[in-house]
Design an enzyme around this catalytic site. Structure first.
Site, mmCIF file in Angstrom:
data_model
loop_
_atom_site.group_PDB
_atom_site.id
_atom_site.type_symbol
_atom_site.label_atom_id
_atom_site.label_comp_id
_atom_site.label_asym_id
_atom_site.label_seq_id
_atom_site.Cartn_x
_atom_site.Cartn_y
_atom_site.Cartn_z
ATOM 1 N N GLY A 9 0.832 -1.199 0.000
ATOM 2 C CA GLY A 9 0.000 0.000 0.000
ATOM 3 C C GLY A 9 0.864 1.246 0.000
ATOM 4 N N HIS A 27 -4.722 1.614 7.384
ATOM 5 C CA HIS A 27 -3.334 2.072 7.548
ATOM 6 C C HIS A 27 -3.048 3.199 6.557
ATOM 7 C CE1 HIS A 27 1.172 1.350 7.927
ATOM 8 N NE2 HIS A 27 1.085 1.970 6.764
ATOM 9 N N GLU A 28 -3.397 2.965 5.286
ATOM 10 C CA GLU A 28 -3.123 3.982 4.258
ATOM 11 C C GLU A 28 -3.968 5.233 4.474
ATOM 12 O OE1 GLU A 28 -0.496 3.736 2.509
ATOM 13 O OE2 GLU A 28 -0.184 1.637 3.009
ATOM 14 N N CYS A 48 5.691 -0.060 7.297
ATOM 15 C CA CYS A 48 5.388 1.094 6.456
ATOM 16 C C CYS A 48 6.612 1.461 5.634
ATOM 17 C CB CYS A 48 4.974 2.263 7.352
ATOM 18 S SG CYS A 48 4.556 3.764 6.456
ATOM 19 N N LEU A 49 6.399 1.777 4.360
ATOM 20 C CA LEU A 49 7.522 2.155 3.497
ATOM 21 C C LEU A 49 8.180 3.456 3.964
ATOM 22 C CD1 LEU A 49 5.938 1.272 0.031
ATOM 23 C CD2 LEU A 49 7.613 -0.054 1.338
ATOM 24 N N HIS A 68 -2.493 7.820 6.695
ATOM 25 C CA HIS A 68 -1.537 8.735 6.056
ATOM 26 C C HIS A 68 -2.226 10.013 5.575
ATOM 27 C CE1 HIS A 68 2.200 6.490 6.025
ATOM 28 N NE2 HIS A 68 1.576 5.416 5.568
ATOM 29 N N GLN A 99 3.128 9.913 0.736
ATOM 30 C CA GLN A 99 4.417 9.227 0.899
ATOM 31 C C GLN A 99 5.357 9.498 -0.267
ATOM 32 O OE1 GLN A 99 2.316 5.353 1.998
ATOM 33 N NE2 GLN A 99 4.281 5.170 3.065
#
Length: 190
Positions: free
Chosen positions: A46, A153-154, A111-112, A157, A51
């Protein structure tokens, strides 16, 4: 298409509240294609537009399910199927959560933007999500399991929230210390 740089903590842009998408045009489609290419290159499941430095309410998700395969190969050949996956790219624009379940699931999230760090986060197990696709068409679907968790989660952000913000202060400090140590070991400046 292009692979975009993923911003990482402590970049203050990650705390930005993203703006709704109002124009569904070629520029948006290009950004979405670039976000998928970035997601697959990372690799992740995701990615939120913030991001990659774009404060718009856009998410791309692909859980990339492994392909089931038959173990009976002719002539006893060894075949490496590790990299075979079924791609299911999904775009969520201006997403909303309706009717989250009271039942909760705990997933070990990463997370990235917080590379190689993981922690258990508790979220509603089932949600109804409403969103638009890249053409502006409205969708609504009941989601559960990993897709429900990943979407939540996304969506965090979009509000400037990282998964580590769900942890106790002590656990969050430990994760950030581990990340700092890892960066020093690899000679990466924070």
């Amino acid at each position: 298409m292009a692979i975009l740089p993923i911003i990482e903590v402590p970049d203050p842009r990650l705390k930005t509240v993203s703006e709704p998408v109002t124009e569904f045009n070629d520029e948006l489609k290009t950004l979405i294609a670039d976000m998928f290419e970035t997601l697959y290159d990372a690799p992740g499941i995701g990615l939120a537009a913030i991001q990659v430095g774009v404060a718009k309410r856009i998410l791309v998700i692909d859980l990339q399910e492994p392909v089931p395969h038959d173990h009976d190969h002719e002539h006893g050949e060894h075949c490496d199927h590790q990299h075979e996956v079924i791609n299911d790219p999904r775009v969520f624009i201006n997403p909303e959560i309706l009717d989250p379940s009271e039942d909760l699931n705990v997933y070990n999230e990463g997370c990235l933007s917080v590379p190689d760090q993981y922690a258990d986060v508790e979220r509603p197990a089932i949600i109804t999500a409403r969103w638009q696709d890249e053409t502006g068409k409205q969708h609504e679907e009941r989601l559960e399991g990993l897709l429900a968790t990943c979407l939540q989660h996304e969506m965090d952000h979009l509000e400037g929230i990282l998964f580590i913000d769900h942890l106790s202060r002590l656990k969050r400090k430990m994760v950030l210390k581990k990340l700092e140590k890892q960066r020093k070991e690899h000679g990466i400046a924070a």
